[in-house]
Scaffold this active site. Structure first.
Site: not given
Length: 638
Positions: A78, A243, A252, A272, A294, A296-297, A300, A320, A414, A416
């Site tokens: 981004r 991208y 987004k 978010h 973004s 940061c887990g 997960n 997300d 980054n 994906r």
């Protein structure tokens, strides 16, 4: 692939207002042909085959229907400096910084652009004129695709119908994964003429033929990239970048920037946030949402495989975005507007997120990862030993032969994976519920190596809004920032606000004043505390994060005998580890709960300076009162 050989060149299936809009853009962009996408399997395979034949993507030999795309090295994330909200009134979007607006020095950016850390603004009429010039003839030699899609479940009163016009087949196949796509979405319209549809226009910005040097596999125009949003028109116009965060306009751009303005207008929240369900050993299920910056887990945690407390089960609704509404009974309910995952690859492994690793081995598009000689994917932190790490048997994201001895990553930080939500093995049964799922806790978090404890609970809703507003985190690779600077990232929404942050805070605070609503409790977590001497993480993280989730789960209990223990501190309620009802499941380093008065006094100074500089007269009084109260509690700390 420059033109689509199977283009239908017909607008007959579009609602009247959208047909007019698309015809207008065809006249402006001057494509060779155009195609209204149906979202079907045949069309999708034709696009994939065309891109593969043109060398835009490569098929992975080891997996079923999986492909790799590699981008221009200048188009990998981004671009916040070129992401702009356009309205008639500047204060609707940004506050005037106390030190004034910086001078625009980039010759490719509009001189009248107003840039701030909380968003960029420009007059909508002026920007429309600029974008008109950029898009004039920009699709020559290419196919213009019309993508009808919907954000959110079918038959949901909270979903939104949109279209995206693009000249990128990569965008088409990715949007098919990330959204509910096809002309069937028009059946969901409340106004049959299409007047309420959100409109998105995107181009890679490279008309053909061209004498400019471009990346053979990834046409883009980074110098002239602009990602613009027009909330008053419900329109997104994105130019020059392929991208995902800049070109998949449903993500987004619509889900958060336009989404947040719709939410303010209509009385809901676009955030978010991941959405997860947690079922305890007794079979009680609760739903949580969580906001992390973004990389940061979030993914997960949304796909957590519990480790440390037997009997817990976690299921995923989304990783997300959360669109949240209060229902007729006053409960906050959330839908996931997306239909897929656009996850960060590096660091994803069998130990960190086995669920994600399993689901990407079929029907997945990878971007900027590396490829092994036997047709597998590779990235840093994948956790598998691969023959040839010291030999040139791996093809890097730069399309060069790679070995670990080169001293640079094989995959972009980054990089994906883009894969459908239905391939997630722990998908919650209610993931597609048109009414959403009931939310009982809101969790904020970020990367803080020092000072911020493992978990704490806010005192009340207003204090919780202050906690979200005060979030700070290390910068990550998801945007163009360099290094590991600690950045303010309120609500993990800093890059995604569609309107003035002060008004956004007032909107959140307003729900605390409503009668008859059941407000979720608000928490803050930090998995990333480090030992100041060894620089090692103090918390094991990943599967053991269930131990923190367990404490939050038990804090929500109405049964005092089951309720987790907490102790009051100046910053909030922390687990009381002097009782058996604190964090359970093993040893907990006491340093995870240290509250340094000196650290938090400095934190307060930073927060106050940030608010005064960037929000000033638009900062709600309640937030100032909460900051003053925190400073007072710290001053009384012995």
């Amino acid at each position: 692939m420059e033109t689509f050989a199977h283009a239908n060149n017909s607008l007959d299936n579009l609602p009247p207002k959208i047909r007019e809009y698309v015809q207008e853009k065809i006249n402006l962009c001057q494509p060779s042909n155009f195609h209204v996408c149906d979202g079907g399997e045949e069309e999708n395979q034709q696009l994939l085959d065309g891109m593969e034949e043109a060398g835009v993507i490569r098929r992975l030999k080891k997996y079923k229907n999986c492909y790799i795309a590699t981008t221009d090295p200048r188009d990998v994330a981004r671009v916040e400096s070129r992401t702009i909200i356009c309205t008639k009134n500047m204060n609707d979007v940004v506050s005037t910084p106390r030190s004034g607006f910086p001078v625009v020095t980039d010759p490719n950016l509009p001189k009248n652009l107003k840039q701030t850390p909380l968003g960029n603004w420009m007059d909508s009429d002026e920007m429309l004129e600029i974008m008109e010039q950029r898009f004039d003839g920009c699709m020559r030699g290419r196919t213009l695709f019309v993508i009808p899609y919907m954000m959110g479940p079918y038959s949901s009163p909270y979903s939104k119908v949109a279209i995206e016009i693009t000249d990128s087949p990569y965008v088409v196949v990715s949007m098919r994964i990330m959204t509910r796509m096809g002309t069937q979405v028009f059946k969901e319209l409340k106004e049959s003429d299409g007047s309420t549809i959100v409109k998105c226009l995107h181009s890679v910005g490279v008309p053909l033929p061209t004498d400019k040097p471009i990346c053979a596999t990834w046409p883009s125009n980074p110098e002239r990239t602009l990602i613009t949003h027009f909330p008053e028109r419900n329109e997104i116009i994105s130019y020059g970048s392929g991208y995902g965060g800049n070109s998949l306009c449903g993500k987004k751009c619509l889900a958060l920037r336009i989404g947040s303005t719709l939410a303010k207008r209509e009385g809901w929240l676009a955030e978010h946030m991941l959405i997860m369900s947690v079922t305890n050993p007794e079979g009680v299920k609760k739903y949580f949402v969580a906001a992390f910056p973004s990389a940061c887990g979030k993914t997960n945690l949304a796909m957590l495989r519990p480790n440390g407390i037997p009997g817990y089960k976690v299921e995923c609704v989304g990783d997300d975005i959360a669109w949240m509404h209060f229902d007729d009974e006053g409960r906050l309910r959330a839908i996931n507007p997306e239909y897929g995952f656009f996850g960060v690859a590096p660091g994803t492994s069998k130990s960190t997120n086995p669920i994600a690793l399993d689901m990407v081995h079929e029907n997945t598009i990878f971007t900027n990862v590396a490829e092994t000689s036997d047709g597998d994917v590779y990235w840093e932190g994948i956790g598998e030993e691969i023959d040839g790490l010291h030999e040139t048997l791996i093809r890097s994201w730069k399309n060069k032969r790679w070995s670990v001895d080169l001293g640079e990553p094989a995959a972009h930080p980054n990089s994906r994976f883009c894969t459908t939500i239905k391939q997630c093995s722990i998908l919650d049964p209610e993931w597609n519920n048109p009414q959403g799922v009931p939310i009982e806790a809101i969790i904020f978090g970020g990367r803080r190596p020092a000072g911020v404890p493992l978990v704490y609970e806010s005192f009340n809703w207003q204090h919780g809004v202050f906690v979200g507003a005060s979030m700070r985190s290390e910068a990550t690779a998801a945007a163009e920032f360099k290094g590991k600077q600690i950045m303010h990232d309120p609500f993990a929404m800093r890059p995604f606000f569609g309107y003035n942050f002060g008004q956004y805070l007032s909107h959140w605070l307003s729900f605390g004043k409503k009668e008859g609503v059941h407000l979720p409790k608000i928490y803050h977590v930090n998995w990333f505390l480090k030992d100041s001497k060894t620089n090692e993480f103090l918390w094991p993280g990943f599967g053991e994060n269930i131990r923190v989730i367990d404490w939050i789960f038990r804090r929500l209990s109405n049964d005092s005998s089951q309720k987790a223990a907490a102790r009051e501190t100046p910053i909030g309620l922390l687990p009381d580890q002097t009782t058996p009802n604190g964090i359970r499941g093993g040893e907990v380093n006491p340093a995870l709960f240290d509250i340094s008065t000196d650290f938090w006094r400095e934190e307060c100074k930073s927060i106050r300076n940030y608010f005064q500089e960037n929000v000033n007269e638009n900062l709600p009084e309640e937030i100032t009162l909460e900051l003053n109260a925190l400073e007072k509690r710290l001053s009384q700390q012995i």
